[in-house]
Design a protein around this motif. Structure first.
Motif, PDB file in Angstrom:
ATOM      1  N   GLY A   4      -8.612  17.231   1.394  1.00 35.63           N
ATOM      2  CA  GLY A   4      -8.159  17.177   0.011  1.00 35.63           C
ATOM      3  C   GLY A   4      -6.856  16.415  -0.150  1.00 35.63           C
ATOM      4  N   LEU A   5      -5.909  16.639   0.759  1.00 32.92           N
ATOM      5  CA  LEU A   5      -4.633  15.921   0.689  1.00 32.92           C
ATOM      6  C   LEU A   5      -4.834  14.433   0.954  1.00 32.92           C
ATOM      7  CD1 LEU A   5      -2.283  18.449   2.498  1.00 32.92           C
ATOM      8  CD2 LEU A   5      -2.327  17.899   0.073  1.00 32.92           C
ATOM      9  N   ALA A   6      -5.688  14.112   1.919  1.00 25.90           N
ATOM     10  CA  ALA A   6      -5.968  12.703   2.198  1.00 25.90           C
ATOM     11  C   ALA A   6      -6.663  12.051   1.005  1.00 25.90           C
ATOM     12  CB  ALA A   6      -6.827  12.578   3.447  1.00 25.90           C
ATOM     13  N   TRP A   9      -4.079  11.189  -1.682  1.00 22.65           N
ATOM     14  CA  TRP A   9      -3.336   9.961  -1.387  1.00 22.65           C
ATOM     15  C   TRP A   9      -4.202   8.732  -1.618  1.00 22.65           C
ATOM     16  CZ3 TRP A   9      -1.158  11.828   3.915  1.00 22.65           C
ATOM     17  CH2 TRP A   9      -0.101  12.713   3.690  1.00 22.65           C
ATOM     18  N   ILE A  10      -5.449   8.783  -1.168  1.00 25.38           N
ATOM     19  CA  ILE A  10      -6.351   7.640  -1.330  1.00 25.38           C
ATOM     20  C   ILE A  10      -6.591   7.352  -2.808  1.00 25.38           C
ATOM     21  CG2 ILE A  10      -8.731   6.861  -0.952  1.00 25.38           C
ATOM     22  CD1 ILE A  10      -8.584   8.344   1.768  1.00 25.38           C
ATOM     23  N   ALA A  11      -6.779   8.396  -3.606  1.00 27.79           N
ATOM     24  CA  ALA A  11      -6.994   8.203  -5.042  1.00 27.79           C
ATOM     25  C   ALA A  11      -5.769   7.567  -5.690  1.00 27.79           C
ATOM     26  CB  ALA A  11      -7.315   9.537  -5.705  1.00 27.79           C
ATOM     27  N   GLN A  12      -4.578   7.993  -5.307  1.00 27.02           N
ATOM     28  CA  GLN A  12      -3.360   7.399  -5.870  1.00 27.02           C
ATOM     29  C   GLN A  12      -3.248   5.926  -5.501  1.00 27.02           C
ATOM     30  OE1 GLN A  12      -0.065   9.793  -4.542  1.00 27.02           O
ATOM     31  NE2 GLN A  12      -0.243  11.206  -6.258  1.00 27.02           N
ATOM     32  N   VAL A  14      -5.766   3.843  -4.724  1.00 28.30           N
ATOM     33  CA  VAL A  14      -6.811   3.090  -5.421  1.00 28.30           C
ATOM     34  C   VAL A  14      -6.439   2.876  -6.884  1.00 28.30           C
ATOM     35  CG1 VAL A  14      -9.210   3.222  -6.218  1.00 28.30           C
ATOM     36  CG2 VAL A  14      -8.666   3.749  -3.849  1.00 28.30           C
ATOM     37  N   ILE A  15      -5.932   3.907  -7.539  1.00 27.24           N
ATOM     38  CA  ILE A  15      -5.513   3.764  -8.939  1.00 27.24           C
ATOM     39  C   ILE A  15      -4.364   2.773  -9.050  1.00 27.24           C
ATOM     40  CG2 ILE A  15      -4.417   4.968 -10.871  1.00 27.24           C
ATOM     41  CD1 ILE A  15      -6.114   7.432 -10.085  1.00 27.24           C
ATOM     42  N   ASN A  16      -3.388   2.863  -8.147  1.00 27.72           N
ATOM     43  CA  ASN A  16      -2.251   1.948  -8.184  1.00 27.72           C
ATOM     44  C   ASN A  16      -2.702   0.504  -7.971  1.00 27.72           C
ATOM     45  OD1 ASN A  16       0.268   0.531  -7.389  1.00 27.72           O
ATOM     46  ND2 ASN A  16       1.126   2.582  -7.580  1.00 27.72           N
ATOM     47  N   LEU A  17      -3.608   0.285  -7.029  1.00 24.87           N
ATOM     48  CA  LEU A  17      -4.118  -1.068  -6.799  1.00 24.87           C
ATOM     49  C   LEU A  17      -4.903  -1.565  -8.012  1.00 24.87           C
ATOM     50  CD1 LEU A  17      -5.254  -0.818  -3.072  1.00 24.87           C
ATOM     51  CD2 LEU A  17      -3.311  -2.076  -3.993  1.00 24.87           C
ATOM     52  N   GLY A  18      -5.659  -0.690  -8.649  1.00 22.10           N
ATOM     53  CA  GLY A  18      -6.407  -1.076  -9.842  1.00 22.10           C
ATOM     54  C   GLY A  18      -5.483  -1.462 -10.988  1.00 22.10           C
ATOM     55  N   VAL A  19      -4.390  -0.725 -11.148  1.00 25.11           N
ATOM     56  CA  VAL A  19      -3.417  -1.045 -12.196  1.00 25.11           C
ATOM     57  C   VAL A  19      -2.737  -2.377 -11.894  1.00 25.11           C
ATOM     58  CG1 VAL A  19      -1.206  -0.345 -13.214  1.00 25.11           C
ATOM     59  CG2 VAL A  19      -3.040   1.323 -12.925  1.00 25.11           C
ATOM     60  N   ASN A  20      -2.365  -2.601 -10.637  1.00 25.95           N
ATOM     61  CA  ASN A  20      -1.667  -3.838 -10.275  1.00 25.95           C
ATOM     62  C   ASN A  20      -2.552  -5.070 -10.375  1.00 25.95           C
ATOM     63  OD1 ASN A  20       0.863  -2.743  -9.815  1.00 25.95           O
ATOM     64  ND2 ASN A  20       0.341  -2.157  -7.733  1.00 25.95           N
ATOM     65  N   THR A  21      -3.853  -4.903 -10.193  1.00 23.59           N
ATOM     66  CA  THR A  21      -4.759  -6.042 -10.324  1.00 23.59           C
ATOM     67  C   THR A  21      -5.253  -6.217 -11.753  1.00 23.59           C
ATOM     68  OG1 THR A  21      -6.634  -4.655  -9.677  1.00 23.59           O
ATOM     69  CG2 THR A  21      -5.550  -5.933  -7.934  1.00 23.59           C
ATOM     70  N   GLY A  22      -4.930  -5.280 -12.629  1.00 22.65           N
ATOM     71  CA  GLY A  22      -5.316  -5.395 -14.025  1.00 22.65           C
ATOM     72  C   GLY A  22      -6.687  -4.825 -14.339  1.00 22.65           C
ATOM     73  N   LEU A  23      -7.307  -4.151 -13.393  1.00 20.63           N
ATOM     74  CA  LEU A  23      -8.631  -3.573 -13.612  1.00 20.63           C
ATOM     75  C   LEU A  23      -8.569  -2.229 -14.329  1.00 20.63           C
ATOM     76  CD1 LEU A  23     -10.208  -4.364 -10.127  1.00 20.63           C
ATOM     77  CD2 LEU A  23     -10.557  -5.589 -12.282  1.00 20.63           C
ATOM     78  N   PRO A  32       2.001   6.393  -3.112  1.00 19.21           N
ATOM     79  CA  PRO A  32       2.531   7.401  -2.176  1.00 19.21           C
ATOM     80  C   PRO A  32       3.385   6.785  -1.065  1.00 19.21           C
ATOM     81  CG  PRO A  32       0.191   7.737  -2.568  1.00 19.21           C
ATOM     82  CD  PRO A  32       0.560   6.445  -3.220  1.00 19.21           C
ATOM     83  N   PHE A  33       4.563   7.351  -0.861  1.00 22.47           N
ATOM     84  CA  PHE A  33       5.530   6.998   0.178  1.00 22.47           C
ATOM     85  C   PHE A  33       6.158   5.616  -0.004  1.00 22.47           C
ATOM     86  CE2 PHE A  33       2.558   9.940   2.282  1.00 22.47           C
ATOM     87  CZ  PHE A  33       3.436  10.968   2.504  1.00 22.47           C
ATOM     88  N   ILE A  34       5.757   4.862  -1.011  1.00 20.89           N
ATOM     89  CA  ILE A  34       6.317   3.522  -1.233  1.00 20.89           C
ATOM     90  C   ILE A  34       7.163   3.514  -2.503  1.00 20.89           C
ATOM     91  CG2 ILE A  34       5.790   1.080  -1.575  1.00 20.89           C
ATOM     92  CD1 ILE A  34       4.877   2.084   1.169  1.00 20.89           C
ATOM     93  N   SER A  35       6.555   3.875  -3.631  1.00 21.80           N
ATOM     94  CA  SER A  35       7.271   3.884  -4.911  1.00 21.80           C
ATOM     95  C   SER A  35       8.180   5.104  -4.986  1.00 21.80           C
ATOM     96  CB  SER A  35       6.281   3.927  -6.067  1.00 21.80           C
ATOM     97  OG  SER A  35       5.394   2.847  -6.004  1.00 21.80           O
ATOM     98  N   TYR A  36       9.311   4.916  -5.625  1.00 17.59           N
ATOM     99  CA  TYR A  36      10.221   6.043  -5.817  1.00 17.59           C
ATOM    100  C   TYR A  36       9.863   6.700  -7.133  1.00 17.59           C
ATOM    101  CZ  TYR A  36      14.357   8.834  -6.534  1.00 17.59           C
ATOM    102  OH  TYR A  36      15.201   9.875  -6.760  1.00 17.59           O
ATOM    103  N   GLY A  37       9.380   7.945  -7.059  1.00 14.90           N
ATOM    104  CA  GLY A  37       8.994   8.642  -8.264  1.00 14.90           C
ATOM    105  C   GLY A  37       9.649   9.998  -8.390  1.00 14.90           C
ATOM    106  N   GLY A  38      10.731  10.232  -7.695  1.00 16.99           N
ATOM    107  CA  GLY A  38      11.427  11.520  -7.785  1.00 16.99           C
ATOM    108  C   GLY A  38      10.610  12.643  -7.191  1.00 16.99           C
ATOM    109  N   SER A  39      10.006  13.459  -8.044  1.00 14.84           N
ATOM    110  CA  SER A  39       9.241  14.607  -7.561  1.00 14.84           C
ATOM    111  C   SER A  39       7.974  14.168  -6.824  1.00 14.84           C
ATOM    112  CB  SER A  39       8.890  15.542  -8.712  1.00 14.84           C
ATOM    113  OG  SER A  39       8.107  14.862  -9.673  1.00 14.84           O
TER     114      SER A  39
END
Length: 84
Positions: A4-6, A9-12, A14-23, A32-39
């Protein structure tokens, strides 16, 4: 729990890559572990600690069962089933 934890992370990722590619539309989800998001960073680190603890428990159990006989392992498994 580890799967579940893995999957989280994978879902986050995939969603981040989809947003960055405009899909996908922008959701404000951190990478996860790259962007600074506080909590988000704190939660990712805690989930990593949980995964490491699961792995440590699994290794400890495997090492302890290596030195036990098959009869002892069967008796231990029967005791766990009876406790449920």
């Amino acid at each position: 729990m580890a799967y579940g934890l893995a999957l989280l992370w994978i879902a986050q990722v995939v969603i981040n890559l989809g947003v960055n590619t405009g899909l996908l539309p922008t959701k404000g989800l951190t990478l996860p572990f790259i962007s600074y998001g506080g909590s988000s960073l704190v939660v990712c680190c805690i989930s990593l600690a949980i995964l490491l603890r699961i792995e440590w428990e699994r290794r400890t159990l495997l090492l302890s069962t290596d030195s036990m006989s098959k009869a002892q392992i069967a008796a231990m498994a029967k005791g766990v089933r009876d406790a449920r």
